[in-house]
Design a protein around this motif. Structure first.
Motif, PDB file in Angstrom:
ATOM      1  N   ARG A 143       0.823  -1.213   0.000  1.00 49.46           N
ATOM      2  CA  ARG A 143       0.000   0.000   0.000  1.00 49.46           C
ATOM      3  C   ARG A 143       0.860   1.268   0.000  1.00 49.46           C
ATOM      4  O   ARG A 143       0.498   2.273  -0.624  1.00 49.46           O
ATOM      5  CB  ARG A 143      -0.922   0.021   1.228  1.00 49.46           C
ATOM      6  N   ARG A 146       1.669   1.842  -3.428  1.00 52.90           N
ATOM      7  CA  ARG A 146       0.466   2.239  -4.169  1.00 52.90           C
ATOM      8  C   ARG A 146       0.233   3.739  -3.991  1.00 52.90           C
ATOM      9  O   ARG A 146      -0.101   4.451  -4.938  1.00 52.90           O
ATOM     10  CB  ARG A 146      -0.737   1.441  -3.681  1.00 52.90           C
ATOM     11  N   GLU A 150       0.150   6.779  -6.755  1.00 53.12           N
ATOM     12  CA  GLU A 150      -0.974   7.708  -6.903  1.00 53.12           C
ATOM     13  C   GLU A 150      -0.587   9.159  -6.630  1.00 53.12           C
ATOM     14  O   GLU A 150      -1.054  10.071  -7.313  1.00 53.12           O
ATOM     15  CB  GLU A 150      -2.101   7.308  -5.954  1.00 53.12           C
ATOM     16  N   LYS A 180      -6.033  -6.023  -5.485  1.00 53.29           N
ATOM     17  CA  LYS A 180      -6.714  -4.728  -5.402  1.00 53.29           C
ATOM     18  C   LYS A 180      -5.701  -3.585  -5.337  1.00 53.29           C
ATOM     19  O   LYS A 180      -5.857  -2.552  -5.998  1.00 53.29           O
ATOM     20  CB  LYS A 180      -7.631  -4.691  -4.186  1.00 53.29           C
ATOM     21  N   GLU A 181      -4.646  -3.790  -4.545  1.00 48.67           N
ATOM     22  CA  GLU A 181      -3.611  -2.759  -4.426  1.00 48.67           C
ATOM     23  C   GLU A 181      -2.781  -2.670  -5.703  1.00 48.67           C
ATOM     24  O   GLU A 181      -2.399  -1.581  -6.145  1.00 48.67           O
ATOM     25  CB  GLU A 181      -2.697  -3.058  -3.235  1.00 48.67           C
ATOM     26  N   LYS A 184      -4.490  -0.715  -8.526  1.00 45.16           N
ATOM     27  CA  LYS A 184      -4.435   0.723  -8.241  1.00 45.16           C
ATOM     28  C   LYS A 184      -3.031   1.265  -8.483  1.00 45.16           C
ATOM     29  O   LYS A 184      -2.865   2.382  -8.982  1.00 45.16           O
ATOM     30  CB  LYS A 184      -4.856   0.991  -6.797  1.00 45.16           C
ATOM     31  N   LYS A 187      -2.291   1.882 -12.131  1.00 49.27           N
ATOM     32  CA  LYS A 187      -3.000   3.022 -12.708  1.00 49.27           C
ATOM     33  C   LYS A 187      -2.468   4.369 -12.228  1.00 49.27           C
ATOM     34  O   LYS A 187      -2.879   5.410 -12.741  1.00 49.27           O
ATOM     35  CB  LYS A 187      -4.492   2.930 -12.375  1.00 49.27           C
ATOM     36  N   ASP A 231      -9.427  -2.076 -15.695  1.00 49.74           N
ATOM     37  CA  ASP A 231      -8.689  -3.104 -14.950  1.00 49.74           C
ATOM     38  C   ASP A 231      -8.181  -4.178 -15.900  1.00 49.74           C
ATOM     39  O   ASP A 231      -7.051  -4.667 -15.764  1.00 49.74           O
ATOM     40  CB  ASP A 231      -9.588  -3.750 -13.888  1.00 49.74           C
TER      41      ASP A 231
END
Length: 379
Positions: A143, A146, A150, A180-181, A184, A187, A231
């Motif tokens: 995370r 991540r 971001e 899930k992480e 993200k 992206k 995704d």
């Protein structure tokens, strides 16, 4: 955004009116200060789950380790969790990063016990007691990167050291949570910065399911931004950077059957496009969406790509775009050729599809049945 905050503060006001302290916490406060689009708005309160449920008409209890209730209020859903410890200051110190430890009361007053606002200003990701925070849930190590992807923030030296020393613990985390992480992260606008840190800390060696190597990270860094990609497109781009992608690998990623199928289709036609341009049959069997995604992937991967507009023209020019549009059915074929039902029926329909798609015959029942009748002995 103003409407979302107004409703959330109304929830706080209702709890306050019942004698319970409550605060908006975490990512929502962070994103408000960064002027980013809000995701979920989480709330902590001194009320127990039962007490929360008595304050609102529509609630249901989440089945997790935390004492969390979902509150539905004026069309929105809020996760309302009982404060860990006796006071808010104790709760926020359990959170992964200081920038996620910010809180706001029902009057809109910012509450910062750990210097999270200062870290936002200086673009730094930092933890209070990083060893404890990262090891109590090792997914937090991924995370961190991540958030790098971001936000483009730097990572505090002590936190980087903990991740470097403890990354092996991430192997125990369920792949579903990792994915899930990871999506993200792919992206993020600052993806390559995050990938470099994942390489530096050797975290890539411990991410379960992904089979990452230094070469894969380098290949992934060559792709243009995936910020606005689906995704499916992100995961296909990722798979293109790996040495081997097969059915067991996709199953181990804990994807749905539908998602795995979509990725396989795009990988298959991407490989075909390395050797040939789109033809009528390939476009028909692939579908326009797959073809568009393949060409987008080629563009993002800095390869020669065909015009999306031209592909759309080809697609619209197809005599049929799905087998359901074929003028004949299996029953028509069996009746006309007077043969018992068997695998040959599917072969006959496939042949008819191909003859129509390639323009050799019109999509006409009589013409197609006559053609198949002529080839009866071959079927």
């Amino acid at each position: 955004m103003a409407s979302e905050w107004k409703k959330a503060r109304e929830v706080l006001h209702i709890l306050k009116g019942k004698g319970f302290d409550s605060y908006i916490v975490g990512g929502a406060v962070r994103d408000l200060l960064l002027d980013r689009k809000l995701a979920d708005i989480d709330i902590v309160t001194t009320a127990t789950p039962y007490e929360v449920s008595t304050c609102f008409l529509k609630t249901y209890r989440m089945n997790n380790l935390h004492e969390t209730v979902i509150v539905k209020y004026r069309g929105e859903h809020y996760e309302v969790t009982t404060i860990r410890g006796k006071k808010l200051v104790e709760d926020v110190k359990y959170r992964d990063l200081t920038i996620n430890s910010l809180a706001m009361d029902y009057e809109g007053k910012l509450i910062d016990f750990v210097g999270g606002q200062n870290d936002l200003v200086h673009n730094v990701l930092r933890s209070i007691e990083p060893y404890d925070r990262m090891t109590e849930d090792p997914l937090r190590m991924l995370r961190v990167f991540r958030f790098v992807s971001e936000l483009g923030f730097d990572v505090d030296h002590e936190l980087m050291s903990v991740i470097t020393a403890q990354h092996d613990l991430l192997k125990k985390v369920a792949v579903e949570r990792v994915m899930k992480e990871w999506i993200k992260l792919l992206k993020g606008k600052h993806r390559n910065q995050a990938l470099r840190m994942i390489k530096t800390t050797l975290l890539f060696k411990s991410i379960p399911g992904l089979m990452l190597t230094e070469h894969a990270l380098e290949q992934l860094a060559q792709f243009r931004s995936l910020t606005h990609s689906s995704d499916t497109l992100c995961l296909t781009a990722f798979c293109l950077c790996l040495d081997k992608v097969d059915e067991p690998f996709l199953r181990n990623l804990a994807l749905s059957n539908e998602q795995s199928k979509k990725i396989r289709e795009r990988l298959t036609y991407y490989e075909k496009r390395n050797h040939q341009r789109w033809g009528w049959l390939d476009l028909y069997y692939a579908s326009i969406q797959v073809a568009r995604d393949v060409e987008t992937l080629r563009l993002l991967g800095n390869k020669e790509s065909e015009s999306i507009d031209q592909l759309q023209v080809m697609w619209e020019a197809l005599p049929i775009r799905h087998k359901s549009e074929l003028a004949i059915t299996g029953a028509d074929v069996i009746h006309s050729l007077e043969k018992p039902q068997g695998p040959w029926v599917k072969e006959a329909l496939t042949l008819a599809e191909q003859l129509v798609v390639t323009g050799q015959y019109r999509n006409n029942k009589e013409d197609l049945l006559n053609t198949l009748l002529e080839r009866r002995d071959e079927l």
